[in-house]
Design a protein around this motif. Structure first.
Motif, short mmCIF file in Angstrom:
data_model
loop_
_atom_site.label_atom_id
_atom_site.label_comp_id
_atom_site.label_asym_id
_atom_site.label_seq_id
_atom_site.Cartn_x
_atom_site.Cartn_y
_atom_site.Cartn_z
N LEU A 349 0.81 -1.22 0.00
CA LEU A 349 0.00 0.00 0.00
C LEU A 349 0.85 1.27 0.00
O LEU A 349 0.36 2.34 -0.38
CB LEU A 349 -0.93 0.01 1.21
N SER A 425 -8.98 3.08 4.78
CA SER A 425 -8.58 3.38 3.40
C SER A 425 -8.54 4.88 3.17
O SER A 425 -7.61 5.41 2.53
CB SER A 425 -9.55 2.73 2.41
N VAL A 430 -5.75 5.48 0.16
CA VAL A 430 -5.67 4.41 -0.84
C VAL A 430 -7.09 4.03 -1.24
O VAL A 430 -8.04 4.24 -0.48
CB VAL A 430 -4.93 3.17 -0.29
#
Length: 451
Positions: A349, A425, A430
């Motif tokens: 990530l 998130s 992301v």
């Protein structure tokens, strides 16, 4: 600070380089002693000159104390004034012993004093009490004819003598058999050569064996397993002479790493193997942070540690680890697989996030997120022996900082909590698709690792 004065980080002794071009051999010891117009107390001066280090038995009890100089002279054996310099050190050491005797503070204490062969021959040392003093002496093969009768005489008088820092040369056998113990610098050898030396010394008649300069848990545990009787060094002093409880490592993985290191494989390939194992990575960083290893900066990646250690130091550590390792059980494997999944997920990530973040640091954060569970202790205590970067330690201990957000997202994925995944998130900047892809790849990597 002048170039001819350096700090020895291993034993906190100041080393004066007598070979420096501007050193003229006049003053060897300079101490700042505040007297405030009053006579200096003998014990205060002695404390500034001398340090005391415990020597422990297998039960963690102090059996003796070694008296050493806080200031040591660094000299090469090619210098013509070496005997005079060594004798000056011995005189300071013996003066400290005499002062302790005069004070009557020794009582039943046993003190080790490392002296030169010349000092051991001096009749003045026989004024020291036999019941309190153990002389440790380094000997070469040429010293045997001179030292052997002297050592026998001292033993007949009630003194104890230790053969110090010797090899396993058979020509030294008469001295090995005559003295009460032999002391070995355990930090100089890998486990294989340490075992070989111990067997040779036992065969030569060594009564007791002392493992010295122990600076990490692996060396202490190997020394105990090989059968050393007494132990000393920075790590022994810190732990009270007892080896801590460690999570076992995978012996097959260690053997594979030894094979790569012996072949001088590129460190990137070695790193790839190490990074797949949370226990190995943890123990590597703990070893790197031990005294004398040479890794002095905050650790932010496995690669950083490997480059600073080099193949030689890495090989010695792996052979030590091989002697104290075993195959972890199914529960341990499940924890390690979870740690590896988190590490791979978080690192993946890092390349997708819209905020700048270090992927190697995220990897270590995920990999070490199970340390508390593995070691059965609070996370703060688990990472105390690791010189981790502040961002990594902050995320693991207090759950704060940028890295903590990525760790929280990994935990949310493990629990399949949709709300936490959505919030995580957004915090990590992301997309939901990136999270799913990173998680799938991380699970595949953990399965392929064959933990």
């Amino acid at each position: 600070m002048r170039n001819d004065i350096i700090q020895n980080a291993c034993d906190n002794a100041l080393v004066v380089n007598t070979a420096a071009s501007d050193w003229h051999g006049v003053a060897t010891h300079v101490l700042a002693v505040e007297t405030q117009g009053l006579p200096s107390r003998q014990d205060e001066i002695r404390e500034r000159l001398l340090a005391q280090h415990g020597i422990y038995d297998r039960d963690g009890q102090i059996r003796a104390t070694e008296l050493t100089l806080r200031i040591k002279l660094a000299y090469s054996h090619g210098q013509p004034c070496v005997p005079e310099l060594r004798n000056a050190e011995d005189e300071t050491l013996l003066a400290g012993l005499y002062s302790l005797v005069e004070e009557g503070s020794l009582k039943t204490r046993i003190l080790f004093a490392s002296v030169s062969a010349d000092t051991l021959m001096s009749p003045e040392i026989e004024y020291l009490p036999q019941q309190n003093v153990v002389f440790a002496v380094h000997a070469e093969v040429d010293d045997v004819p001179t030292l052997l009768p002297r050592i026998k005489h001292l033993i007949e008088c009630g003194y104890r003598v230790v053969l110090d820092e010797t090899g396993s040369d058979e020509a030294l056998q008469p001295l090995v058999a005559a003295t009460q113990a032999v002391r070995v610098d355990a930090s100089r050898y890998d486990a294989i050569h340490l075992d070989s030396m111990l067997r040779s010394l036992r065969a030569m008649g060594a009564r007791q064996l002392i493992a010295a300069h122990i600076r990490n848990a692996e060396t202490l545990e190997v020394s105990r397993q090989l059968g050393f009787d007494l132990f000393q060094g920075a790590f022994v002093t810190q732990t009270g002479g007892k080896a801590g409880v460690d999570v076992p490592v995978n012996r097959l993985r260690v053997l594979e790493l030894i094979d790569r290191v012996m072949a001088h494989t590129d460190m990137a390939e070695v790193e790839a193997l190490l990074k797949m194992d949370a226990v190995l990575s943890y123990r590597l960083l703990r070893f790197a942070n031990s005294a004398g290893c040479g890794v002095v900066h905050e650790v932010t990646s496995i690669s950083q540690v490997l480059q600073q250690m080099g193949h030689g130091a890495l090989y010695r550590w792996l052979t030590l680890l091989l002697h104290v390792s075993g195959k972890s059980g199914s529960t341990g494997q499940a924890v390690l697989k979870r740690a590896l999944t988190r590490a791979c997920f978080m690192q993946a990530l890092a390349g997708k996030s819209l905020q700048p973040v270090n992927g190697d640091e995220l990897y270590l954060t995920g990999l070490f997120s199970v340390l508390g569970e593995m070691l059965n202790m609070p996370m703060q205590d688990a990472v105390a022996s690791l010189n981790l970067g502040s961002a990594i330690k902050q995320a693991l201990v207090s759950g704060s900082g940028t890295h903590a957000g990525f760790l929280e997202l990994a935990l949310a994925c493990e629990e399949n909590n949709e709300t936490r995944i959505a919030n995580g998130s957004a915090q990590c900047m992301v997309t939901y698709i990136d999270v799913n892809i990173a998680l799938i790849n991380a699970l595949i990597s953990a399965e392929e690792a064959a933990l």
